[in-house]
Design an enzyme around this catalytic site. Structure first.
Site, PDB file in Angstrom:
ATOM      1  N   ALA A 170     -80.603  15.471 -46.620  1.00 56.79           N
ATOM      2  CA  ALA A 170     -79.661  14.844 -47.569  1.00 56.79           C
ATOM      3  C   ALA A 170     -79.711  13.323 -47.543  1.00 56.79           C
ATOM      4  CB  ALA A 170     -78.232  15.330 -47.317  1.00 56.79           C
ATOM      5  N   ARG A 203     -91.351  26.427 -38.346  1.00 54.82           N
ATOM      6  CA  ARG A 203     -91.259  25.217 -39.163  1.00 54.82           C
ATOM      7  C   ARG A 203     -92.513  24.368 -39.060  1.00 54.82           C
ATOM      8  NH1 ARG A 203     -86.322  23.056 -36.517  1.00 54.82           N
ATOM      9  NH2 ARG A 203     -86.908  21.119 -37.517  1.00 54.82           N
ATOM     10  N   ILE A 221     -75.729  21.480 -51.670  1.00 52.97           N
ATOM     11  CA  ILE A 221     -75.245  22.874 -51.643  1.00 52.97           C
ATOM     12  C   ILE A 221     -75.319  23.447 -53.060  1.00 52.97           C
ATOM     13  CG2 ILE A 221     -73.314  24.419 -50.991  1.00 52.97           C
ATOM     14  CD1 ILE A 221     -74.486  22.734 -48.685  1.00 52.97           C
ATOM     15  N   ARG A 224     -87.285   2.953 -81.932  1.00 48.91           N
ATOM     16  CA  ARG A 224     -88.240   2.192 -82.746  1.00 48.91           C
ATOM     17  C   ARG A 224     -87.435   1.261 -83.653  1.00 48.91           C
ATOM     18  NH1 ARG A 224     -92.272   6.190 -85.757  1.00 48.91           N
ATOM     19  NH2 ARG A 224     -93.219   4.248 -86.500  1.00 48.91           N
ATOM     20  N   HIS A 225     -88.105   0.252 -84.178  1.00 43.10           N
ATOM     21  CA  HIS A 225     -87.506  -0.631 -85.182  1.00 43.10           C
ATOM     22  C   HIS A 225     -87.151   0.184 -86.422  1.00 43.10           C
ATOM     23  CE1 HIS A 225     -91.345  -0.097 -87.153  1.00 43.10           C
ATOM     24  NE2 HIS A 225     -91.897  -0.290 -85.959  1.00 43.10           N
ATOM     25  N   ASN A 252     -94.728   0.432 -92.687  1.00 42.26           N
ATOM     26  CA  ASN A 252     -94.490   1.874 -92.543  1.00 42.26           C
ATOM     27  C   ASN A 252     -94.435   2.521 -93.917  1.00 42.26           C
ATOM     28  OD1 ASN A 252     -92.155   1.483 -89.756  1.00 42.26           O
ATOM     29  ND2 ASN A 252     -94.351   1.863 -89.711  1.00 42.26           N
ATOM     30  N   ARG A 272     -90.445  -6.870 -87.003  1.00 42.69           N
ATOM     31  CA  ARG A 272     -89.688  -5.657 -87.328  1.00 42.69           C
ATOM     32  C   ARG A 272     -88.702  -5.259 -86.237  1.00 42.69           C
ATOM     33  NH1 ARG A 272     -95.163  -4.642 -86.891  1.00 42.69           N
ATOM     34  NH2 ARG A 272     -95.960  -2.832 -85.724  1.00 42.69           N
ATOM     35  N   GLU A 328     -96.504  -3.660 -80.354  1.00 37.79           N
ATOM     36  CA  GLU A 328     -97.169  -2.387 -80.633  1.00 37.79           C
ATOM     37  C   GLU A 328     -98.623  -2.404 -80.176  1.00 37.79           C
ATOM     38  OE1 GLU A 328     -97.130   0.450 -80.634  1.00 37.79           O
ATOM     39  OE2 GLU A 328     -96.867   1.449 -82.556  1.00 37.79           O
ATOM     40  N   GLU A 376    -113.012   9.470 -85.915  1.00 36.69           N
ATOM     41  CA  GLU A 376    -113.316  10.689 -85.149  1.00 36.69           C
ATOM     42  C   GLU A 376    -113.126  10.464 -83.660  1.00 36.69           C
ATOM     43  OE1 GLU A 376    -113.806  13.837 -85.987  1.00 36.69           O
ATOM     44  OE2 GLU A 376    -113.325  13.093 -87.992  1.00 36.69           O
ATOM     45  N   SER A 377    -113.582   9.306 -83.192  1.00 37.52           N
ATOM     46  CA  SER A 377    -113.456   9.024 -81.756  1.00 37.52           C
ATOM     47  C   SER A 377    -112.001   9.039 -81.338  1.00 37.52           C
ATOM     48  CB  SER A 377    -114.035   7.649 -81.409  1.00 37.52           C
ATOM     49  OG  SER A 377    -115.398   7.631 -81.699  1.00 37.52           O
ATOM     50  N   HIS A 398     -91.891  -0.083 -80.502  1.00 37.20           N
ATOM     51  CA  HIS A 398     -92.782   0.542 -81.479  1.00 37.20           C
ATOM     52  C   HIS A 398     -93.209   1.927 -81.024  1.00 37.20           C
ATOM     53  CE1 HIS A 398     -93.290  -3.466 -83.352  1.00 37.20           C
ATOM     54  NE2 HIS A 398     -93.085  -3.857 -82.103  1.00 37.20           N
ATOM     55  N   GLN A 399     -93.805   2.622 -81.960  1.00 31.96           N
ATOM     56  CA  GLN A 399     -94.167   4.019 -81.715  1.00 31.96           C
ATOM     57  C   GLN A 399     -95.005   4.220 -80.443  1.00 31.96           C
ATOM     58  OE1 GLN A 399     -94.608   7.428 -84.473  1.00 31.96           O
ATOM     59  NE2 GLN A 399     -96.572   6.438 -84.846  1.00 31.96           N
TER      60      GLN A 399
HETATM   61  N1  LIG Z   1     -82.452   6.335 -50.565  1.00 32.97           N
HETATM   62  C1  LIG Z   1     -81.432   7.208 -50.633  1.00 32.97           C
HETATM   63  N2  LIG Z   1     -80.439   7.182 -49.697  1.00 32.97           N
HETATM   64  C2  LIG Z   1     -79.408   8.053 -49.776  1.00 32.97           C
HETATM   65  N3  LIG Z   1     -79.258   8.966 -50.757  1.00 32.97           N
HETATM   66  C3  LIG Z   1     -80.210   9.026 -51.702  1.00 32.97           C
HETATM   67  C4  LIG Z   1     -81.337   8.156 -51.693  1.00 32.97           C
HETATM   68  N4  LIG Z   1     -82.106   8.433 -52.755  1.00 32.97           N
HETATM   69  C5  LIG Z   1     -81.499   9.433 -53.404  1.00 32.97           C
HETATM   70  N5  LIG Z   1     -80.357   9.799 -52.792  1.00 32.97           N
HETATM   71  C6  LIG Z   1     -79.385  10.838 -53.161  1.00 32.97           C
HETATM   72  O1  LIG Z   1     -79.496  11.896 -52.251  1.00 32.97           O
HETATM   73  C7  LIG Z   1     -79.327  13.140 -52.938  1.00 32.97           C
HETATM   74  C8  LIG Z   1     -79.930  14.285 -52.141  1.00 32.97           C
HETATM   75  O2  LIG Z   1     -81.240  13.995 -52.007  1.00 32.97           O
HETATM   76  P1  LIG Z   1     -82.455  14.941 -51.592  1.00 32.97           P
HETATM   77  O3  LIG Z   1     -83.638  14.222 -52.105  1.00 32.97           O
HETATM   78  O4  LIG Z   1     -82.273  16.348 -51.994  1.00 32.97           O
HETATM   79  O5  LIG Z   1     -82.348  14.833 -49.999  1.00 32.97           O
HETATM   80  P2  LIG Z   1     -83.361  15.233 -48.856  1.00 32.97           P
HETATM   81  O6  LIG Z   1     -84.663  15.575 -49.492  1.00 32.97           O
HETATM   82  O7  LIG Z   1     -83.423  14.011 -47.988  1.00 32.97           O
HETATM   83  O8  LIG Z   1     -82.707  16.387 -48.167  1.00 32.97           O
HETATM   84  C9  LIG Z   1     -79.986  12.861 -54.263  1.00 32.97           C
HETATM   85  O9  LIG Z   1     -79.504  13.690 -55.274  1.00 32.97           O
HETATM   86  C10 LIG Z   1     -79.656  11.420 -54.528  1.00 32.97           C
HETATM   87  O10 LIG Z   1     -78.458  11.309 -55.272  1.00 32.97           O
HETATM   88  O1  LIG Z   2    -101.090   5.817 -82.091  1.00 31.55           O
HETATM   89  P1  LIG Z   2    -100.598   6.150 -83.459  1.00 31.55           P
HETATM   90  O2  LIG Z   2    -100.157   7.589 -83.614  1.00 31.55           O
HETATM   91  O3  LIG Z   2    -101.555   5.687 -84.497  1.00 31.55           O
HETATM   92  O4  LIG Z   2     -99.212   5.341 -83.583  1.00 31.55           O
HETATM   93  C1  LIG Z   2     -99.191   3.941 -83.426  1.00 31.55           C
HETATM   94  C2  LIG Z   2     -98.967   3.303 -84.785  1.00 31.55           C
HETATM   95  O5  LIG Z   2     -97.596   3.459 -85.118  1.00 31.55           O
HETATM   96  C3  LIG Z   2     -97.162   2.369 -85.964  1.00 31.55           C
HETATM   97  C4  LIG Z   2     -96.739   2.907 -87.296  1.00 31.55           C
HETATM   98  O6  LIG Z   2     -97.770   3.590 -87.942  1.00 31.55           O
HETATM   99  O7  LIG Z   2     -96.173   1.755 -85.193  1.00 31.55           O
HETATM  100  P2  LIG Z   2     -94.790   0.964 -85.532  1.00 31.55           P
HETATM  101  O8  LIG Z   2     -94.499   1.111 -86.988  1.00 31.55           O
HETATM  102  O9  LIG Z   2     -93.719   1.669 -84.699  1.00 31.55           O
HETATM  103  O10 LIG Z   2     -94.981  -0.459 -85.085  1.00 31.55           O
HETATM  104  C5  LIG Z   2     -98.413   1.459 -86.082  1.00 31.55           C
HETATM  105  O11 LIG Z   2     -98.130   0.097 -86.171  1.00 31.55           O
HETATM  106  C6  LIG Z   2     -99.200   1.821 -84.849  1.00 31.55           C
HETATM  107  O12 LIG Z   2    -100.574   1.483 -84.924  1.00 31.55           O
END
Ligand SMILES: Nc1ncnc2c1ncn2[C@@H]1O[C@H](COP(=O)(O)OP(=O)(O)O)[C@@H](O)[C@H]1O
Ligand SMILES: O=P(O)(O)OC[C@H]1O[C@@](CO)(OP(=O)(O)O)[C@@H](O)[C@@H]1O
Length: 675
Positions: free
Chosen positions: A283, A337, A405, A488-489, A495, A540, A561, A584-585, A627-628
């Site tokens: 824990a 263990r 738990i 996104r914007h 677009n 944008r 973007e 194609e690429s 952006h996308q």
């Molecule tokens: N560095 C940290 N110190 C203390 N608690 C943490 C830390 N990082 C995450 N937690 C919290 O501890 C909870 C239980 O962690 P978990 O990873 O299951 O514990 P463990 O693997 O050590 O038994 C997590 O849900 C998280 O909220």
């Molecule tokens: O990788 P794909 O699917 O082409 O999507 C990225 C493209 O989305 C676009 C819109 O077609 O982004 P955005 O309008 O969110 O800036 C393009 O500018 C960009 O090249």
């Protein structure tokens, strides 16, 4: 809103509920009531007669009865009292959308109207009017399924040797008390996991074939060539330096930073594989930290797997072992263990031998003897860094225990929470008696990282590119819950024209979104003092952010973007027609494909790394307007989506993805403000 049913319709109370519907020009805020079937998906009915009016944000009492004509010409009549201090335009708009979509109420964009039979008599504190406070819930649309609510340990590697048919086990017997409810990670979240091709930049068989035919154009980061050629193997084959296995490291050409690749080429053989061995009492957040680190490294293109010894123990010895099993003076328990720990470690080494790069080994490993055993197993095969999580805050530990738990499969069959709690505390006490903090080898100690002050990180004997990045990442992460909003914007003029890239302003529709977004942000973050708005440097996003007031705005070039290079400003059709090979690429390998003089998705991920670190570091909410392609890459990090999926992630316009970073990991919610 209080709705009173006319006495003659009493029996319909169990069948119907009332909502409202707003005509398309809903900005003027006139509306009608909507009669929705309560327990079915059947169409709903819109009120007869003229629209009602929302005046000055308030609904005055309207004595007019609401009339609904049902299909069978039956008429239902309700007396509707409206008693709301304020009715939000958001409610009304959402209601309209729910109506528009299929002419039926949407269970997703649920409208918190008041069901007829649960209407309060008078508007008290518990009255339904509270439900009419601006409720952003109305905009919620389903998010793709994620592993957010799955206990992180269940998402770890399945034991090779304990899974039937895989052989090679030191355990020949059938696992007794086999855990039945460990979800198969591939089923819960099919995309969790790794880049299946095992390569983020090395060529896959597909690429090789294509390059032989001269079709594939590789412009991965590592490739020196910009010209179209069969270049894909130049980088990767030269780097196949030989662990002598089919997936020799480094496998990251085009994905990870050049320094990491160089380390892989030049380092000692055993340094090419890294084991991060968790150390700590139960824990203390070990599994949590392991899962987070795994997600980060995978996103950066490093082949990484999370091995959880608890999972092995449950499979081999059953999930419901009592605290005594964990006593240091129980020789059988100790042997069992250590045996499962060794088994998990051997599985990790085998995987590394097949090309795996970073293994995250998650167990308590809380005494020297155990750690010595692991170091022996690792000799000549991989480098070990211990990662110890220490927490001195009793309240946090208590909270963690309670969470455990609830979440851990160890207590899934324990119906009595208090009994589970007592058993876990006894288990913890057994570990505490023999706990030896790390002082040997290379280590990173995370001390009180969850406290309000951010705690500290101690580092000993750490060198190399990847260990350095891991330390940097851990220094910056924390558990303060806060939302990150990604959008996104608003629609841009490009677009509308279907042109990619460019730097045009937003369209009219885009402007409407910018206003809606400002409203949304104002509401969602109204109690947040330190939130900030991040945009790219392109018009944008800046224009989309402009109606937002009251928060600092920061422009990041890294959020620009994907650079479409020579294709910037073209439509996809034009690229297909004029540069068919490029088209194609890209279609073949959208992740690695780099536009001539532009970028690939892998390039985008690399340049976004500082953004991810900063998002991790921030304690206040952040709104990212970008952006996308960029948002696909950022989202993939939070949602733990494999790299190969990144270019294909749906990232619609006019939708906000809210990422909640908190103690149980990452939770996602989506709001669609308009089409
Ligand atoms: N560095 C940290 N110190 C203390 N608690 C943490 C830390 N990082 C995450 N937690 C919290 O501890 C909870 C239980 O962690 P978990 O990873 O299951 O514990 P463990 O693997 O050590 O038994 C997590 O849900 C998280 O909220
Ligand atoms: O990788 P794909 O699917 O082409 O999507 C990225 C493209 O989305 C676009 C819109 O077609 O982004 P955005 O309008 O969110 O800036 C393009 O500018 C960009 O090249």
């Amino acid at each position: 809103m209080i709705i009173k049913q006319l006495s003659m319709e009493r029996e319909s109370v169990s069948m119907w509920e009332i909502s409202f519907v707003v005509p398309p020009n809903h900005e003027t805020l006139d509306f009608k009531f909507l009669l929705k079937p309560k327990h079915s998906d059947a169409p709903c009915f819109v009120e007869e007669g003229p629209s009602r009016l929302l005046i000055g944000g308030a609904l005055g009492e309207d004595a007019r009865h609401a009339l609904f004509k049902l299909d069978n010409d039956e008429v239902l009549e309700y007396q509707v009292f409206v008693k709301a201090d304020r009715v939000s335009p958001f409610d009304l708009a959402a209601s309209w959308r729910a109506y528009q979509d299929n002419f039926r109420p949407s269970s997703v964009r649920w409208i918190p109207d008041v069901s007829i039979n649960s209407a309060p008599q008078t508007g008290g504190e518990n009255g339904s009017s509270a439900g009419l406070e601006l409720d952003l819930e109305h905009y919620v649309v389903p998010a793709p399924s994620t592993s957010a609510h799955v206990y992180a340990a269940n998402m770890t590697e399945n034991p090779r040797s304990l899974i039937s048919g895989s052989g090679g086990s030191s355990f020949s017997s059938k696992p007794k008390g086999m855990e039945v409810n460990v979800p198969d990670s591939s089923k819960v979240f099919p995309s969790s996991g790794m880049v299946e091709s095992k390569s983020v930049g090395t060529f896959s068989p597909l690429q090789k074939q294509d390059s032989q035919r001269g079709i594939f154009v590789d412009r991965g980061v590592g490739s020196p060539r910009l010209v179209k050629s069969s270049s894909s193997n130049i980088f990767s084959s030269d780097l196949n330096l030989g662990t002598g296995t089919k997936n020799s490291m480094p496998a990251a050409a085009g994905a990870v930073a050049a320094a990491a690749v160089a380390d892989q080429m030049l380092g000692l053989k055993e340094d090419r594989h890294l084991a991060i061995v968790l150390v700590g009492l139960p824990a203390r957040g070990k599994t949590f930290t392991a899962a987070k680190l795994t997600r980060y490294l995978r996103w950066l293109g490093h082949e990484t797997k999370h091995f959880n010894v608890g999972k092995y123990r449950r499979l081999k010895h059953g999930a419901n072992q009592a605290a005594d099993f964990f006593r240091a003076d129980n020789p059988e328990g100790m042997e069992a263990r250590n045996e499962v720990a060794a088994l998990a470690f051997e599985d990790m080494l085998s995987w590394m031998n097949e090309g795996g790069q970073v293994g995250i080994f998650d167990a308590t490993n809380s005494n020297r003897r155990r750690r010595n055993m692991l170091m022996k197993l690792a000799e000549g095969k991989c480098k070990i860094i211990f990662l110890e999580t220490i927490c001195n805050d009793k309240n946090i530990i208590e909270k963690n225990i309670r969470l455990k738990i609830q979440q851990s499969p160890d207590y899934a069959e324990e119906p009595d929470f208090e009994a589970g709690l007592e058993d876990f505390k006894n288990r913890l006490a057994n570990y505490e008696k023999v706990y030896e903090p790390v002082g040997e080898g290379s280590y990173i100690k995370m001390i009180d990282k969850v406290s309000g002050h951010g705690g500290q990180i101690q580092v000993n004997n750490i060198s190399g590119y990847l260990p350095g990045r891991i330390v940097f990442f851990l220094v910056n992460t924390h558990l303060t819950p806060r939302p990150i909003l990604l959008t996104r914007h608003g629609e841009s003029q490009d677009n509308v024209r279907g042109r990619i890239g460019g730097d045009t302003a937003i369209s009219e529709k885009g402007e409407l979104y910018s206003k809606k977004l400002a409203n949304f942000v104002g509401k969602r973050l109204k109690s947040e003092r330190a939130a900030s708005i991040w945009t790219s440097t392109l018009q944008r996003t800046i224009l989309t952010a402009s109606p937002i007031v009251g928060f600092p705005k920061i422009q990041w070039r890294a959020l620009d973007e994907i650079n479409a290079g020579v294709c910037d400003g073209m439509t996809y059709e034009e690229i297909k027609k004029n540069m068919p090979e490029e088209y194609e690429s890209r279609k073949k390998d959208k992740l690695r494909y780099r536009y001539p003089r532009g970028e690939s998705y892998l390039d985008v991920i690399q340049r976004l790394e500082p953004v991810i670190i900063e998002l991790e570091r921030q304690r206040a909410p952040v709104v990212v307007i970008s952006h996308q392609a960029v948002l696909r890459a950022l989202y993939a990090y939070f949602a733990d989506r494999p790299l190969k999926e990144v270019p294909h992630i749906e990232m619609p316009l006019h939708t906000i993805i809210e990422i909640q970073m908190g103690v149980t990991g990452v939770v996602e919610k989506r709001y669609k403000l308009m089409d």
